[in-house]
Design a protein around this motif. Structure first.
Motif, PDB file in Angstrom:
ATOM      1  N   TYR A 124       0.842  -1.188   0.000  1.00  0.00           N
ATOM      2  CA  TYR A 124       0.000   0.000   0.000  1.00  0.00           C
ATOM      3  C   TYR A 124       0.875   1.234   0.000  1.00  0.00           C
ATOM      4  O   TYR A 124       1.807   1.354   0.793  1.00  0.00           O
ATOM      5  CB  TYR A 124      -0.917   0.001   1.216  1.00  0.00           C
ATOM      6  N   LEU A 125       0.609   2.170  -0.902  1.00  0.00           N
ATOM      7  CA  LEU A 125       1.368   3.406  -0.998  1.00  0.00           C
ATOM      8  C   LEU A 125       0.661   4.480  -0.182  1.00  0.00           C
ATOM      9  O   LEU A 125      -0.436   4.927  -0.533  1.00  0.00           O
ATOM     10  CB  LEU A 125       1.496   3.842  -2.463  1.00  0.00           C
ATOM     11  N   TRP A 126       1.310   4.904   0.905  1.00  0.00           N
ATOM     12  CA  TRP A 126       0.692   5.864   1.805  1.00  0.00           C
ATOM     13  C   TRP A 126       0.773   7.285   1.247  1.00  0.00           C
ATOM     14  O   TRP A 126       1.757   7.678   0.645  1.00  0.00           O
ATOM     15  CB  TRP A 126       1.366   5.821   3.176  1.00  0.00           C
ATOM     16  N   ASP A 127      -0.311   8.048   1.459  1.00  0.00           N
ATOM     17  CA  ASP A 127      -0.381   9.458   1.086  1.00  0.00           C
ATOM     18  C   ASP A 127       0.048   9.671  -0.368  1.00  0.00           C
ATOM     19  O   ASP A 127       0.858  10.540  -0.680  1.00  0.00           O
ATOM     20  CB  ASP A 127       0.476  10.313   2.018  1.00  0.00           C
ATOM     21  N   LYS A 128      -0.509   8.895  -1.235  1.00  0.00           N
ATOM     22  CA  LYS A 128      -0.220   8.990  -2.663  1.00  0.00           C
ATOM     23  C   LYS A 128      -1.091  10.055  -3.314  1.00  0.00           C
ATOM     24  O   LYS A 128      -2.186  10.360  -2.844  1.00  0.00           O
ATOM     25  CB  LYS A 128      -0.499   7.650  -3.351  1.00  0.00           C
ATOM     26  N   THR A 129      -0.600  10.621  -4.399  1.00  0.00           N
ATOM     27  CA  THR A 129      -1.407  11.458  -5.264  1.00  0.00           C
ATOM     28  C   THR A 129      -1.692  10.677  -6.534  1.00  0.00           C
ATOM     29  O   THR A 129      -0.760  10.253  -7.226  1.00  0.00           O
ATOM     30  CB  THR A 129      -0.679  12.766  -5.627  1.00  0.00           C
ATOM     31  N   VAL A 140       9.944  15.789 -17.259  1.00  0.00           N
ATOM     32  CA  VAL A 140      10.334  15.301 -18.583  1.00  0.00           C
ATOM     33  C   VAL A 140      10.792  13.846 -18.507  1.00  0.00           C
ATOM     34  O   VAL A 140      10.476  13.038 -19.394  1.00  0.00           O
ATOM     35  CB  VAL A 140      11.458  16.185 -19.169  1.00  0.00           C
ATOM     36  N   SER A 141      11.512  13.486 -17.439  1.00  0.00           N
ATOM     37  CA  SER A 141      11.998  12.113 -17.300  1.00  0.00           C
ATOM     38  C   SER A 141      10.850  11.118 -17.217  1.00  0.00           C
ATOM     39  O   SER A 141      10.920  10.020 -17.789  1.00  0.00           O
ATOM     40  CB  SER A 141      12.887  11.986 -16.054  1.00  0.00           C
ATOM     41  N   VAL A 142       9.762  11.495 -16.526  1.00  0.00           N
ATOM     42  CA  VAL A 142       8.604  10.612 -16.405  1.00  0.00           C
ATOM     43  C   VAL A 142       7.890  10.511 -17.759  1.00  0.00           C
ATOM     44  O   VAL A 142       7.442   9.430 -18.157  1.00  0.00           O
ATOM     45  CB  VAL A 142       7.635  11.115 -15.310  1.00  0.00           C
ATOM     46  N   ALA A 163       0.985   6.781  -9.323  1.00  0.00           N
ATOM     47  CA  ALA A 163       0.792   7.231  -7.950  1.00  0.00           C
ATOM     48  C   ALA A 163       2.075   7.930  -7.511  1.00  0.00           C
ATOM     49  O   ALA A 163       3.153   7.336  -7.550  1.00  0.00           O
ATOM     50  CB  ALA A 163       0.489   6.055  -7.023  1.00  0.00           C
ATOM     51  N   MET A 164       1.961   9.197  -7.143  1.00  0.00           N
ATOM     52  CA  MET A 164       3.141   9.958  -6.719  1.00  0.00           C
ATOM     53  C   MET A 164       3.233   9.952  -5.201  1.00  0.00           C
ATOM     54  O   MET A 164       2.284  10.321  -4.497  1.00  0.00           O
ATOM     55  CB  MET A 164       3.064  11.398  -7.228  1.00  0.00           C
ATOM     56  N   VAL A 165       4.376   9.516  -4.697  1.00  0.00           N
ATOM     57  CA  VAL A 165       4.648   9.506  -3.260  1.00  0.00           C
ATOM     58  C   VAL A 165       6.014  10.152  -3.053  1.00  0.00           C
ATOM     59  O   VAL A 165       7.036   9.630  -3.519  1.00  0.00           O
ATOM     60  CB  VAL A 165       4.653   8.075  -2.694  1.00  0.00           C
ATOM     61  N   ASN A 166       6.028  11.299  -2.367  1.00  0.00           N
ATOM     62  CA  ASN A 166       7.293  11.996  -2.096  1.00  0.00           C
ATOM     63  C   ASN A 166       8.115  12.202  -3.370  1.00  0.00           C
ATOM     64  O   ASN A 166       9.324  11.885  -3.423  1.00  0.00           O
ATOM     65  CB  ASN A 166       8.120  11.237  -1.057  1.00  0.00           C
ATOM     66  N   ASP A 167       7.457  12.694  -4.409  1.00  0.00           N
ATOM     67  CA  ASP A 167       8.105  13.007  -5.687  1.00  0.00           C
ATOM     68  C   ASP A 167       8.578  11.781  -6.460  1.00  0.00           C
ATOM     69  O   ASP A 167       9.308  11.911  -7.456  1.00  0.00           O
ATOM     70  CB  ASP A 167       9.289  13.962  -5.485  1.00  0.00           C
ATOM     71  N   THR A 168       8.191  10.593  -6.020  1.00  0.00           N
ATOM     72  CA  THR A 168       8.471   9.371  -6.774  1.00  0.00           C
ATOM     73  C   THR A 168       7.197   8.944  -7.483  1.00  0.00           C
ATOM     74  O   THR A 168       6.133   8.841  -6.864  1.00  0.00           O
ATOM     75  CB  THR A 168       8.947   8.234  -5.844  1.00  0.00           C
TER      76      THR A 168
END
Length: 302
Positions: free
Chosen positions: A203-208, A252-254, A275-280
C-alpha cells in the motif's frame, strides 16, 4: 459505393466513441462507425480476391479498401469477460464469431490501428504491464500474484488486493464488479484464497493519483483529488462528481518513461495510472482504451 478513410469499431453505448465521431464531423472527415452490437443488422462481406470489405447499413453501402483506409479506431475488447451470464447458443455464436471477425481485420495492415489487436493482447495483461514498466525504469509497488501468500505478509500492515483480470460477474440477474481493495495483513492471513489467483501489492501511503492520457508522443496528465485531498485506495470507487481533475505537468523524465512504455507495448493511445509519493512516480497500470468515458449513428461519407 463510398470508401471511408477512417473505420471505427465500437458499440452503440460508448460515449468516448461519440466524442471521436463528433470531432471527425467537425473536421469533415470521411469515416464509418460500426457497432459490434448491431452487426446482425448489417450486411457484411469481405472479398479476399480484391482485399475489400463491403458493409451495407439500410440504404447506405460502403466499401473499405487498403488504398483508402488510413486508420482504425478499435474500441472493442479482445477477450470476452461475461463469465457467469447465461447466454443462449445463438448469443454465444454471435459473440465468438464476430469477435474473431474483428480480430481478422488486422489484414488491413497498412492502416494505423488505435490500438492494434495484437498489441492489445499483450497490454491487457497486468503482470506484463508491470514487467515492461520496470524495464522502463518505473518504480512499481511490491507485487505478488498467486493463490497463496508470501511469507512477508505482516498482520499490522495494509495491502492492496486486485483481480488479475477484469472481474465482472453476474448473480441472480445482478451485475457485479470489483475494484482494488485496501485490506489488512491480518485479514489476508485469515482469508481463503486458494480458489483463484489474486494480485497483492504494497500500500502506498499518502499517494497522489495521476492519470496520464497518451496519444503517440503527447502526454496529457491530471491529478485526481477529492475535497482537495489525496484519496485512499482506488479513486474509481468515488462518485465522479466528488472528484477534481487538475491538469499537471509531469517531469520530462517521467514523460520519457511513459513514451518508452507505450513504444514497448506497441500502443498509440492509452491511459496510464500513476501514484506519486514523495516526488516518486509509481507505475500502477495502463488502460489501452484510455479514459473510459457511450453511441452515435455513423455519418454517410462524402
Amino acid at each position: 459505393m463510398n470508401d471511408p478513410n477512417y473505420l471505427i469499431i465500437s458499440s452503440t453505448t460508448d460515449y468516448s466513441t461519440d466524442l471521436i465521431c463528433c470531432e471527425l464531423e467537425k473536421r469533415d472527415q470521411n469515416y464509418l462507425r460500426i457497432n459490434r452490437d448491431r452487426f446482425s443488422e448489417y450486411q457484411i462481406l469481405y472479398m479476399l480476391q480484391n482485399d475489400s470489405l463491403s458493409i451495407k447499413m439500410g440504404d447506405y453501402a460502403f466499401t473499405i479498401t487498403p488504398n483508402r483506409l488510413k486508420s482504425v479506431y478499435f474500441r472493442a475488447p479482445v477477450f470476452l469477460r461475461n463469465m457467469g451470464k447465461p447466454y443462449t447458443l445463438q448469443e454465444q455464436l454471435y459473440k465468438s464469431q464476430w469477435s474473431s471477425f474483428i480480430r481478422n481485420l488486422i489484414l488491413f495492415d497498412n492502416a494505423t490501428w488505435v490500438n492494434h489487436p495484437v498489441s492489445i493482447y499483450g497490454a491487457e495483461n497486468k503482470l506484463y504491464q508491470l514487467k515492461i514498466a520496470q524495464q522502463c525504469c518505473f518504480p512499481v509497488p511490491e507485487t505478488y500474484v498467486g493463490n497463496t501468500l508470501p511469507k512477508s505478509i505482516q498482520p499490522e500492515q495494509t495491502y492492496i488486493v486486485k483481480s488479475l483480470d477484469t472481474a465482472l460477474f453476474y448473480d441472480n440477474g445482478q451485475e457485479m464488479f470489483t475494484y482494488s481493495t485496501m485490506i489488512s495483513g491480518r485479514e489476508l492471513l485469515n482469508a481463503e484464497i486458494r480458489s483463484a489467483p489474486i494480485i497483492i501489492q504494497e500500500y502506498l501511503w499518502d499517494k497522489t493519483d495521476i492519470r496520464a492520457t497518451v496519444i503517440d508522443d503527447t502526454v496529457f496528465a491530471v491529478s485526481i483529488t477529492k475535497s482537495g485531498r489525496n484519496i485512499e485506495g482506488d479513486w474509481r470507487k468515488n462518485e465522479k462528481e466528488s472528484l477534481k481533475y487538475s491538469p499537471i505537468d509531469l517531469p520530462v523524465s517521467v514523460q520519457e518513461q511513459i513514451k518508452e512504455l507505450m513504444n514497448k507495448l506497441g500502443l498509440h493511445f492509452g491511459g496510464i495510472d500513476l501514484a506519486m509519493v514523495n516526488d516518486t512516480y509509481y507505475f500502477i497500470e495502463i488502460n489501452y482504451g484510455g479514459m473510459g468515458l457511450v453511441g452515435i449513428h455513423h455519418k454517410t461519407p462524402h
